[in-house]
Design a protein around this motif. Structure first.
Motif, PDB file in Angstrom:
ATOM      1  N   ALA A  89       0.939  -0.936  -0.191  1.00 13.96           N
ATOM      2  CA  ALA A  89       0.063  -0.169   0.292  1.00 13.96           C
ATOM      3  C   ALA A  89       0.914   1.353  -0.152  1.00 13.96           C
ATOM      4  O   ALA A  89       0.573   1.854  -0.314  1.00 13.96           O
ATOM      5  N   ASP A  90       1.889   1.127   0.155  1.00 15.69           N
ATOM      6  CA  ASP A  90       2.904   2.273   0.371  1.00 15.69           C
ATOM      7  C   ASP A  90       4.243   2.901  -1.151  1.00 15.69           C
ATOM      8  O   ASP A  90       4.703   3.092  -1.143  1.00 15.69           O
ATOM      9  N   GLU A  91       3.353   1.506  -2.016  1.00 14.63           N
ATOM     10  CA  GLU A  91       4.080   1.750  -2.970  1.00 14.63           C
ATOM     11  C   GLU A  91       3.490   2.600  -4.195  1.00 14.63           C
ATOM     12  O   GLU A  91       1.312   2.557  -4.104  1.00 14.63           O
ATOM     13  N   SER A 136      -6.913 -11.590  -0.443  1.00 17.93           N
ATOM     14  CA  SER A 136      -7.990 -11.971   1.262  1.00 17.93           C
ATOM     15  C   SER A 136      -9.516 -12.470   0.198  1.00 17.93           C
ATOM     16  O   SER A 136     -10.411 -12.820   0.664  1.00 17.93           O
ATOM     17  N   GLY A 137      -9.359 -11.285  -0.830  1.00 18.02           N
ATOM     18  CA  GLY A 137     -10.624 -11.570  -1.981  1.00 18.02           C
ATOM     19  C   GLY A 137     -11.790 -10.106  -0.794  1.00 18.02           C
ATOM     20  O   GLY A 137     -12.676 -10.231  -1.233  1.00 18.02           O
ATOM     21  N   ILE A 144      -8.381   1.176  -4.955  1.00 22.11           N
ATOM     22  CA  ILE A 144      -7.745   0.926  -6.132  1.00 22.11           C
ATOM     23  C   ILE A 144      -7.342   2.777  -6.087  1.00 22.11           C
ATOM     24  O   ILE A 144      -9.026   3.159  -6.452  1.00 22.11           O
ATOM     25  N   VAL A 145      -6.831   3.452  -6.259  1.00 27.16           N
ATOM     26  CA  VAL A 145      -6.385   4.105  -6.715  1.00 27.16           C
ATOM     27  C   VAL A 145      -5.459   4.948  -7.842  1.00 27.16           C
ATOM     28  O   VAL A 145      -4.245   4.468  -7.595  1.00 27.16           O
ATOM     29  N   LEU A 146      -6.357   5.838  -8.538  1.00 29.20           N
ATOM     30  CA  LEU A 146      -5.419   6.500  -9.901  1.00 29.20           C
ATOM     31  C   LEU A 146      -5.558   7.522  -9.651  1.00 29.20           C
ATOM     32  O   LEU A 146      -6.587   8.061 -10.052  1.00 29.20           O
ATOM     33  N   PRO A 156      -3.177  -3.569   1.470  1.00 33.67           N
ATOM     34  CA  PRO A 156      -1.878  -4.253   0.911  1.00 33.67           C
ATOM     35  C   PRO A 156      -2.192  -4.871   0.044  1.00 33.67           C
ATOM     36  O   PRO A 156      -1.631  -5.388  -0.938  1.00 33.67           O
ATOM     37  N   ASP A 157      -3.399  -5.752   0.489  1.00 38.93           N
ATOM     38  CA  ASP A 157      -3.781  -6.710  -0.489  1.00 38.93           C
ATOM     39  C   ASP A 157      -4.560  -6.801  -2.168  1.00 38.93           C
ATOM     40  O   ASP A 157      -5.325  -7.678  -2.120  1.00 38.93           O
ATOM     41  N   ALA A 158      -5.018  -5.340  -1.992  1.00 42.46           N
ATOM     42  CA  ALA A 158      -5.339  -5.043  -3.157  1.00 42.46           C
ATOM     43  C   ALA A 158      -5.062  -5.194  -4.775  1.00 42.46           C
ATOM     44  O   ALA A 158      -4.119  -5.710  -4.849  1.00 42.46           O
ATOM     45  N   THR A 159      -6.231  -6.512  -5.347  1.00 39.07           N
ATOM     46  CA  THR A 159      -5.421  -6.394  -6.465  1.00 39.07           C
ATOM     47  C   THR A 159      -6.412  -5.968  -8.382  1.00 39.07           C
ATOM     48  O   THR A 159      -7.419  -5.635  -7.370  1.00 39.07           O
ATOM     49  N   LEU A 160      -5.521  -5.426  -8.532  1.00 42.70           N
ATOM     50  CA  LEU A 160      -5.908  -5.896 -10.048  1.00 42.70           C
ATOM     51  C   LEU A 160      -6.695  -7.319 -11.116  1.00 42.70           C
ATOM     52  O   LEU A 160      -5.174  -7.896 -11.380  1.00 42.70           O
TER      53      LEU A 160
END
Length: 326
Positions: A89-91, A136-137, A144-146, A156-160
């Motif tokens: 999450a820090d990247e 984790s789902g 998601i931040v754009l 941190p466990d968010a995925t696309l």
């Protein structure tokens, strides 16, 4: 999350992105040429004006599809999407123009559909036996931040997972490539999504068959002339398990269970194959009445196949019926 179509044929002038017709043949005479190959775990095919540049165009198309796959495939460990999914999450990731464009479109559709189209659904899909994205789902598209050129996460466990929109984007790029090469007439298929340019060699519009969503049926539920639009279909048949759907790769919002509602498939016609791809997935994941209302309110050209005791019934919205034959 769009189903992976298996075959593309030209039979007596009738093309199908998924349905094999008896006695399929290539075009009679020397009016057209067919090129194709493999992409996205499926295939791509173009039937177009016979051209001395067909070999060059094939090379260009393979390059386009290769770039999209290398950027957005969750199966390619070096892809941008895999890099993003492995971040904390820090990247932040500064994505390529194409990746950023598709990610932004995916988040926009997620917002418009209130999460029915959710590009963070990968771990839930994986938990049911489809796709390689783990996690984790428990996150959603809101994680998601754009901002500008930077893509990041709130968790941190968010995925696309862009599988429900990337093939449509690739199809748009291929169509643009043909137009830049001054190809006046072509029918393009990428992983089951279809786009048409100009006319069939006979002079009429190109025609595409939409396969029945009923397990093991070889019927077409509709014959469509896309004209200047692109066609995408989402459903449970190709990646579902068993005849009566017990498990599907399409996951409804905020649920660990696969979509198991009366909607068997949804086909969408739109100017952008990318949006047709995304909206077909979203509509297929919604509840029946919500999906019809959403499509009607937004004027989406769609064809729903609903399960019934007799097999299925069809409902169209927008101007979809104007593109149907017979």
């Amino acid at each position: 999350m769009i189903i992976s179509r298996r075959n593309f044929v030209e039979a007596a002038g009738l093309a199908s992105a998924a349905l094999m017709f008896p006695g399929q043949t290539s075009f009679a005479g020397n009016d057209a040429v067919r090129i194709g190959g493999h992409a996205f775990g499926s295939s791509w095919t173009i039937v177009m004006d016979r051209s001395k540049n067909s070999a060059l165009i094939k090379t260009q198309v393979e390059r386009i599809l290769g770039k999209v796959n290398a950027s957005m495939s969750p199966y390619a460990s070096s892809s941008e999407i895999c890099q993003f999914n492995s971040m904390g999450a820090d990247e932040q990731l500064m994505p390529s123009h194409a990746f950023g464009y598709v990610a932004r479109a995916a988040l926009k559709v997620a917002r418009l559909t209130q999460g029915a189209f959710d590009p963070t659904v990968g771990p839930r899909v994986h938990a049911l036996g489809f796709g390689p994205i783990t996690g984790s789902g428990t996150t959603s598209w809101r994680s998601i931040v754009l901002q500008g050129r930077h893509l990041g996460k709130r968790e941190p466990d968010a995925t696309l997972d862009l599988c429900g929109i990337a093939k449509g984007f690739a199809l748009d790029l291929v169509r643009q490539c043909l137009q830049e090469n001054e190809i006046a007439n072509a029918l393009i298929e990428v992983g089951g999504e279809v786009s048409a340019i100009g006319h069939h060699p006979s002079g009429r519009h190109w025609r595409v068959a939409i396969e029945s969503p009923v397990f093991r049926s070889q019927d077409a539920i509709s014959i469509v002339e896309p004209k200047s639009l692109s066609l995408a279909t989402s459903g449970h048949r190709a990646n579902g398990i068993d005849g009566p759907i017990s498990t599907s790769h399409i996951i409804p919002t905020a649920s660990e269970q696969a979509a198991n509602n009366p909607i068997l498939s949804v086909s969408v016609l739109a100017k952008s194959a990318m949006l047709a791809d995304a909206f077909a997935t979203a509509l297929c994941a919604m509840k029946q009445h919500d999906a019809i209302r959403f499509a009607r309110e937004r004027g989406i050209n769609s064809l729903f196949a609903f399960g019934s005791s007799g097999g299925y019934r069809l409902v169209s919205t927008g101007r979809f019926s104007e593109h149907e034959i017979g």
